[in-house]
Write a protein that holds these residues in place. Structure first.
Motif, PDB file in Angstrom:
ATOM      1  N   TRP A  88      42.375  33.687  49.307  1.00  0.00           N
ATOM      2  CA  TRP A  88      42.624  34.953  48.631  1.00  0.00           C
ATOM      3  C   TRP A  88      43.972  35.517  49.042  1.00  0.00           C
ATOM      4  O   TRP A  88      44.754  35.984  48.208  1.00  0.00           O
ATOM      5  CB  TRP A  88      41.507  35.940  48.975  1.00  0.00           C
ATOM      6  CG  TRP A  88      41.651  37.276  48.308  1.00  0.00           C
ATOM      7  CD1 TRP A  88      41.112  37.664  47.122  1.00  0.00           C
ATOM      8  CD2 TRP A  88      42.404  38.404  48.789  1.00  0.00           C
ATOM      9  NE1 TRP A  88      41.477  38.957  46.819  1.00  0.00           N
ATOM     10  CE2 TRP A  88      42.267  39.443  47.825  1.00  0.00           C
ATOM     11  CE3 TRP A  88      43.168  38.642  49.927  1.00  0.00           C
ATOM     12  CZ2 TRP A  88      42.866  40.686  47.980  1.00  0.00           C
ATOM     13  CZ3 TRP A  88      43.770  39.879  50.087  1.00  0.00           C
ATOM     14  CH2 TRP A  88      43.626  40.886  49.122  1.00  0.00           C
ATOM     15  N   TYR A  92      47.267  36.396  46.579  1.00  0.00           N
ATOM     16  CA  TYR A  92      47.712  37.778  46.356  1.00  0.00           C
ATOM     17  C   TYR A  92      48.687  38.272  47.425  1.00  0.00           C
ATOM     18  O   TYR A  92      48.859  39.479  47.581  1.00  0.00           O
ATOM     19  CB  TYR A  92      46.497  38.707  46.284  1.00  0.00           C
ATOM     20  CG  TYR A  92      45.611  38.418  45.102  1.00  0.00           C
ATOM     21  CD1 TYR A  92      45.977  38.835  43.822  1.00  0.00           C
ATOM     22  CD2 TYR A  92      44.422  37.702  45.248  1.00  0.00           C
ATOM     23  CE1 TYR A  92      45.181  38.553  42.726  1.00  0.00           C
ATOM     24  CE2 TYR A  92      43.620  37.419  44.155  1.00  0.00           C
ATOM     25  CZ  TYR A  92      44.007  37.847  42.892  1.00  0.00           C
ATOM     26  OH  TYR A  92      43.211  37.571  41.811  1.00  0.00           O
ATOM     27  N   VAL A 204      38.617  41.540  33.153  1.00  0.00           N
ATOM     28  CA  VAL A 204      37.896  41.049  34.330  1.00  0.00           C
ATOM     29  C   VAL A 204      36.412  40.883  34.034  1.00  0.00           C
ATOM     30  O   VAL A 204      35.798  39.871  34.398  1.00  0.00           O
ATOM     31  CB  VAL A 204      38.101  42.008  35.527  1.00  0.00           C
ATOM     32  CG1 VAL A 204      37.229  41.582  36.709  1.00  0.00           C
ATOM     33  CG2 VAL A 204      39.570  42.030  35.943  1.00  0.00           C
ATOM     34  N   LYS A 207      35.672  37.938  32.116  1.00  0.00           N
ATOM     35  CA  LYS A 207      36.060  36.729  32.871  1.00  0.00           C
ATOM     36  C   LYS A 207      37.117  35.908  32.152  1.00  0.00           C
ATOM     37  O   LYS A 207      37.078  34.679  32.126  1.00  0.00           O
ATOM     38  CB  LYS A 207      34.826  35.873  33.163  1.00  0.00           C
ATOM     39  CG  LYS A 207      33.796  36.581  34.028  1.00  0.00           C
ATOM     40  CD  LYS A 207      32.596  35.696  34.324  1.00  0.00           C
ATOM     41  CE  LYS A 207      31.604  36.421  35.222  1.00  0.00           C
ATOM     42  NZ  LYS A 207      30.409  35.592  35.524  1.00  0.00           N
ATOM     43  N   ALA A 209      40.638  34.251  31.923  1.00  0.00           N
ATOM     44  CA  ALA A 209      41.580  33.723  32.915  1.00  0.00           C
ATOM     45  C   ALA A 209      43.007  33.904  32.426  1.00  0.00           C
ATOM     46  O   ALA A 209      43.596  33.014  31.806  1.00  0.00           O
ATOM     47  CB  ALA A 209      41.302  32.243  33.175  1.00  0.00           C
ATOM     48  N   CYS A 212      48.026  38.542  35.638  1.00  0.00           N
ATOM     49  CA  CYS A 212      48.216  39.982  35.764  1.00  0.00           C
ATOM     50  C   CYS A 212      49.702  40.292  35.583  1.00  0.00           C
ATOM     51  O   CYS A 212      50.562  39.586  36.125  1.00  0.00           O
ATOM     52  CB  CYS A 212      47.742  40.452  37.137  1.00  0.00           C
ATOM     53  SG  CYS A 212      48.084  42.193  37.468  1.00  0.00           S
ATOM     54  N   PRO A 222      46.744  35.933  39.143  1.00  0.00           N
ATOM     55  CA  PRO A 222      45.622  36.013  38.206  1.00  0.00           C
ATOM     56  C   PRO A 222      45.041  37.421  38.148  1.00  0.00           C
ATOM     57  O   PRO A 222      45.034  38.146  39.140  1.00  0.00           O
ATOM     58  CB  PRO A 222      44.605  35.022  38.797  1.00  0.00           C
ATOM     59  CG  PRO A 222      44.911  35.006  40.266  1.00  0.00           C
ATOM     60  CD  PRO A 222      46.404  35.177  40.371  1.00  0.00           C
ATOM     61  N   SER A 224      42.262  40.047  38.332  1.00  0.00           N
ATOM     62  CA  SER A 224      41.008  40.071  39.084  1.00  0.00           C
ATOM     63  C   SER A 224      40.678  41.506  39.479  1.00  0.00           C
ATOM     64  O   SER A 224      41.336  42.455  39.036  1.00  0.00           O
ATOM     65  CB  SER A 224      41.123  39.199  40.339  1.00  0.00           C
ATOM     66  OG  SER A 224      41.962  39.827  41.295  1.00  0.00           O
ATOM     67  N   THR A 225      39.672  41.642  40.344  1.00  0.00           N
ATOM     68  CA  THR A 225      39.289  42.967  40.829  1.00  0.00           C
ATOM     69  C   THR A 225      40.420  43.620  41.616  1.00  0.00           C
ATOM     70  O   THR A 225      40.434  44.839  41.785  1.00  0.00           O
ATOM     71  CB  THR A 225      38.042  42.871  41.724  1.00  0.00           C
ATOM     72  OG1 THR A 225      38.262  41.880  42.737  1.00  0.00           O
ATOM     73  CG2 THR A 225      36.818  42.481  40.913  1.00  0.00           C
TER      74      THR A 225
END
Length: 245
Positions: A88, A92, A204, A207, A209, A212, A222, A224-225
């Motif tokens: 992760w 990010y 999100v 889902k 893909a 961002c 990507p 995501s949250t």
């Protein structure tokens, strides 16, 4: 059903976003996902679409040439395995570092001789956030606008909103830094970020893909949250600052 095609002429993330956006507008296309390194696009469609139809979607940009991709070996390459194994933090890292820097500066500035000034710290954080994030968007404004149009509720209908949004972020950053009309500045932030988070939530939760656009086309991050938290934090802080004023 999904089909993979070869696309030549893509040289950067901006090209990637543009091809994805153009193909996503074709009828019966559910999603278009570009692999920039392989020069391929995978199109998820709810019924078969002829190759010439997809090619015509790119006709205004002759440098992008779409053809039926050759068969791809089923074995997974070492690069693919490495991408899957990314942690992760590795994924990010740009956002984590930026937020860390801005938070540190905000804490330092907010720490005064008479105690910690929460309002000042939040104002500095907001200024840093908008100035830094608008900077990355302005590095490749076309790429950002194409990417943003893939999920934002306004930019999907009016692509020019992507260009305007980057400039609004810049203006908000300057306004927070100068402490210009704080009530109006926070109201605009609250409205703009509340509208922005709608498209992020839809993407999100469904889902999808896609990339961002928060850091423009500079980093391939990507959706995501993390993006939800980023927008939600701006909404929360602008609401708190309004309450404090």
């Amino acid at each position: 059903m999904k089909h993979t095609y070869a696309v030549t002429g893509m040289t950067c993330a901006g090209c990637q976003y543009k091809v994805q956006h153009l193909l996503s507008q074709v009828d019966h296309v559910k999603e278009a996902s570009v692999d920039l390194e392989k020069g391929q696009v995978t199109v998820d469609m709810d019924q078969h679409i002829a190759t010439p139809t997809l090619q015509s979607a790119l006709k205004e940009y002759p440098k992008y040439q779409l053809t039926d991709a050759p068969a791809v070996a089923s074995s997974i390459s070492g690069d693919a395995v490495q991408d899957e194994a990314k942690s992760w933090f590795e994924t990010y890292k740009p956002i984590v570092i930026i937020f860390g820097y801005i938070t540190l500066v905000s804490i330092i500035v907010g720490s005064t001789l008479i105690g910690f000034n929460e309002l000042l710290a939040m104002r500095v954080f907001m200024a840093g956030f908008f100035l830094v994030f608008s900077f990355f968007k302005l590095l490749n404004l076309d790429g950002f606008a194409d990417s943003y149009a893939m999920y934002d509720v306004i930019a999907r209908r009016f692509k020019g909103w992507g260009y305007l949004y980057a400039l609004i972020e810049l203006a908000l950053g300057i306004a927070y830094a100068a402490d210009f009309n704080p009530v109006a500045t926070n109201i605009i932030t609250l409205v703009v970020m509340s509208v922005s988070i709608i498209g992020v939530l839809q993407t999100v939760l469904n889902k999808r893909a896609i990339q961002c656009a928060c850091l423009g086309g500079v980093f391939n991050l990507p959706m995501s949250t993390v993006t939800i938290i980023e927008d939600g934090l701006m909404i929360l802080m602008s609401a708190l600052m309004l309450f404090m004023y």
